[in-house]
Enzyme design. Structure first.
Site, mmCIF file in Angstrom:
data_model
loop_
_atom_site.group_PDB
_atom_site.id
_atom_site.type_symbol
_atom_site.label_atom_id
_atom_site.label_comp_id
_atom_site.label_asym_id
_atom_site.label_seq_id
_atom_site.Cartn_x
_atom_site.Cartn_y
_atom_site.Cartn_z
ATOM 1 N N ASP A 1 0.833 -1.205 0.000
ATOM 2 C CA ASP A 1 0.000 0.000 0.000
ATOM 3 C C ASP A 1 0.870 1.257 0.000
ATOM 4 O O ASP A 1 1.757 1.417 0.832
ATOM 5 C CB ASP A 1 -0.909 -0.001 1.234
ATOM 6 C CG ASP A 1 -1.968 1.090 1.168
ATOM 7 O OD1 ASP A 1 -2.045 1.792 0.148
ATOM 8 O OD2 ASP A 1 -2.736 1.230 2.135
ATOM 9 N N GLU B 1 -8.692 9.024 5.461
ATOM 10 C CA GLU B 1 -7.496 8.448 6.107
ATOM 11 C C GLU B 1 -7.085 9.201 7.375
ATOM 12 O O GLU B 1 -7.925 9.691 8.111
ATOM 13 C CB GLU B 1 -6.363 8.340 5.085
ATOM 14 C CG GLU B 1 -6.717 7.307 3.999
ATOM 15 C CD GLU B 1 -5.552 6.829 3.180
ATOM 16 O OE1 GLU B 1 -4.533 6.452 3.774
ATOM 17 O OE2 GLU B 1 -5.664 6.803 1.940
HETATM 18 C C1 BGC Z 1 -4.757 3.617 0.901
HETATM 19 C C2 BGC Z 1 -5.270 2.458 0.073
HETATM 20 C C3 BGC Z 1 -5.470 2.884 -1.353
HETATM 21 C C4 BGC Z 1 -4.157 3.428 -1.880
HETATM 22 C C5 BGC Z 1 -4.189 3.827 -3.340
HETATM 23 C C6 BGC Z 1 -3.594 4.331 0.254
HETATM 24 O O1 BGC Z 1 -3.330 5.542 0.888
HETATM 25 O O2 BGC Z 1 -4.376 3.149 2.173
HETATM 26 O O3 BGC Z 1 -6.457 1.957 0.629
HETATM 27 O O4 BGC Z 1 -5.938 1.819 -2.126
HETATM 28 O O5 BGC Z 1 -3.820 4.571 -1.118
HETATM 29 O O6 BGC Z 1 -4.880 4.978 -3.553
#
Ligand code: BGC
Length: 610
Positions: A331, A527
């Site tokens: 990730d 987030e």
């Molecule tokens: C997130 C993921 C996401 C990825 C791509 C990350 O910051 O934790 O869930 O799929 O970004 O955008």
């Protein structure tokens, strides 16, 4: 004399600089080998059409083996990289580095953010990737976590927490299929969804991204979502989902984040081994049984160890015990956060069992480091071959090798009436009635006078929440869709006197409204930036509610939020309350519940203290 000395001095410096430049470029070319490109597909070294791996009539495993046998080390390393499109120094690097995957982080969009803009961007990248010697297509991935919300005109479904409240696997399948159709219409066949985290602390800024706090609910709906993706049949492609975030991300606790900006996100998942296996693993186990081809490793840690370094969980448990035969993707920048030394970080991640690295920026470095790592024996050739075989297998399964010239334009699917209807159904089924004194709900469509107020009443940005065109979402009415106010206007009878004022300032003409509807809640976030210990309504919203109360016989408070808010002290003063979660673009679904067009069926997917 002095002048003469200076002249020699300058010549000397210039010479040294020149040698330095030659040495630097010489070194660069000598150190890093890149992928061979084909100017002419018919030339001897570029003819591929007779090679077994290009034939769709032979079994996928044989195609993978045939292709791997032909690949150079640099071509293999390229396949292991997943790069954010904005970090491409030059589009030609897609071919030169033989990139396996490209992604759009939320907000990373083509210049014209339209369905056609996306389709031509993604197809353009694929075309470039096919100029490589072996013409291996790049795989494009995106977060369509509540619809293909990278595009403004897409249908926006409720965030997963709302879908969790529906508890309806058949509906979730329809939502997943519609989302997949919109994503595929822009040439994208890889969705970073479903999120299978089992929720814990509502102060977490990603709380709304999952179906709930019950393992069985997350498991059932997660599997339904994957079934929905699999049911796609609008083109010859077979799009895929991603089970994320492996594993236990929902168990992260307050104050233990390893990221200095966050409080929970990217932190420590505090739990025993038993809890990990019984509460957090089953949703992944079921996803694997349902054939999910990609699993994303979380940015969380367990027992003080980052998941992306946990070989036991990734290789022993996920791949060996659970038999996961797809590919594991890391990730975001997680791999380079393993330790300061980036070479060591990448080596550790690959040896842990991560197959595709979402770098997502530094592809030159990775290409160089991996070549060195294989040469030094820090990573075995077998591990590289295993990672690449897993990735290629999925590319074959999707149909990326066989359908590049598939040309039907399906962009009319994006934001279609049919999809918006599904979203509206999902919205009404996700409404949870938290209080309904004297059966205030449903409200008669023929009430005489209704007041509507609140920051979220006429605000699509709040309805959509985070991960909507921009990562953190965008407040306000900037996108097509139906606000809750629009929905109320549409559903109520035309003879009702409806007045709207965001701040609850209504002319008092001695006639109270039959009902005051207040729509309040959280501004968009995503987030770690959404980690907060303050889950109360803000004081302006509370003041507006008070004003509305004075002007209305009864009040209904609708809460737009990604998590349960603290309303214990206030709810006793309200007649009815609805948890509307983050309903997305179809606010009409909220009105359908208020006025009894649809029955109330939604149930809390998480605890809410009232
Ligand atoms: C997130 C993921 C996401 C990825 C791509 C990350 O910051 O934790 O869930 O799929 O970004 O955008």
């Amino acid at each position: 004399m002095m002048k003469k000395i200076m002249k020699y001095y300058y010549i000397l410096i210039a010479g040294a600089l020149l040698i330095g430049v030659f040495y630097f470029f010489g070194q660069k070319n000598e150190d890093v080998k890149l992928v061979d490109i084909c100017q002419n597909r018919n030339s001897d070294e570029c003819k591929i059409d007779q090679l077994p791996y290009t034939s769709s009539s032979i079994p996928i495993d044989e195609r993978v083996n045939d292709l791997i046998d032909r690949m150079s080390l640099e071509e293999k390393i390229g396949q292991m990289m997943l790069i954010e499109r904005n970090s491409l120094k030059n589009d030609d690097d897609i071919a030169l580095y033989g990139l396996g995957g490209l992604l759009s982080g939320m907000g990373s969009k083509p210049e014209t953010n339209t369905p056609e803009g996306w389709l031509s961007m993604v197809n353009g990248y694929t075309r470039i990737s096919k100029t490589t010697r072996l013409a291996i297509p790049v795989m494009y991935g995106a977060d369509a976590i509540h619809g293909h919300t990278n595009i403004e005109t897409a249908t926006v479904f409720p965030h997963f927490i709302g879908l969790g409240a529906t508890g309806d696997p058949e509906l979730i399948k329809k939502v997943a299929l519609a989302t997949t159709e919109e994503l595929a219409a822009s040439g994208i066949y890889w969705n970073f969804s479903p999120n299978l985290d089992v929720l814990g602390d509502p102060r977490w800024g990603r709380f709304f991204e999952s179906f709930g706090s019950s393992t069985s609910l997350v498991t059932e709906l997660g599997t339904a979502y994957l079934d929905g993706i699999k049911s796609y049949d609008s083109s010859p492609y077979h799009p895929i989902g991603t089970a994320k975030h492996f594993v236990g991300a929902g168990a992260m606790v307050w104050g233990e984040s390893y990221n200095k900006d966050f409080m929970i996100d990217q932190g420590e998942s505090k739990m025993t081994s038993e809890e990990l296996f019984q509460r957090h693993l089953p949703s992944f186990e079921a996803a694997i049984a349902a054939g999910v081809p990609s699993v994303m490793v979380g940015l969380n840690s367990w027992q003080g160890q980052k998941l992306s370094t946990n070989k036991y969980l990734i290789t022993d448990v996920l791949k060996n015990d659970l038999g996961f035969d797809g590919f594991v993707v890391s990730d975001w920048y997680g791999v380079y956060e393993i330790e300061k030394n980036k070479y060591n970080s990448a080596v550790t991640a690959v040896n842990t069992g991560i197959d595709m690295i979402m770098l997502p920026f530094e592809y030159q470095r990775f290409m160089k480091d991996m070549q060195k790592a294989v040469k030094n024996g820090d990573i075995s050739q077998e591990r590289i071959d295993d990672a690449v075989a897993r990735i290629l297998k999925v590319k074959f399964q999707i149909g990326l090798f066989d359908n590049v010239d598939y040309n039907t334009n399906l962009t009319q699917d994006i934001g279609s009436e049919e999809h918006r209807k599904i979203a509206r159904e999902a919205v009404s089924k996700s409404m949870v009635v938290l209080k309904n004194d004297n059966n205030l709900l449903p409200i008669s469509k023929f009430s005489q006078k209704i007041y509507v107020a609140g920051t979220a009443a006429d605000n699509l940005g709040m309805q959509l929440g985070g991960w909507s065109v921009e990562w953190q979402g965008i407040d306000g009415n900037w996108t097509p869709g139906t606000t809750i106010l629009d929905g109320i206007r549409e559903v109520m009878s035309p003879q009702v006197d409806l007045f709207y004022n965001k701040d609850g300032n209504f002319e008092t003409d001695n006639q109270l409204a039959d009902i005051g509807i207040m729509v309040v809640g959280e501004k968009p976030y995503a987030e770690g930036w959404g980690d907060t210990k303050n889950l109360s309504l803000n004081s302006d919203d509370l003041k507006t509610i008070e004003k509305l109360k004075k002007n209305s016989k009864k009040i209904l408070v609708i809460i737009i939020s990604g998590r349960p808010l603290e309303i214990k002290n206030e709810i006793k003063n309200w007649d009815a309350t609805i948890a509307a979660w983050l309903p997305g673009s179809e606010g009409g679904g909220v009105a359908d519940i208020i006025f009894g067009v649809q029955p109330i069926t939604g149930k809390l997917p998480v605890a809410w203290e009232l």
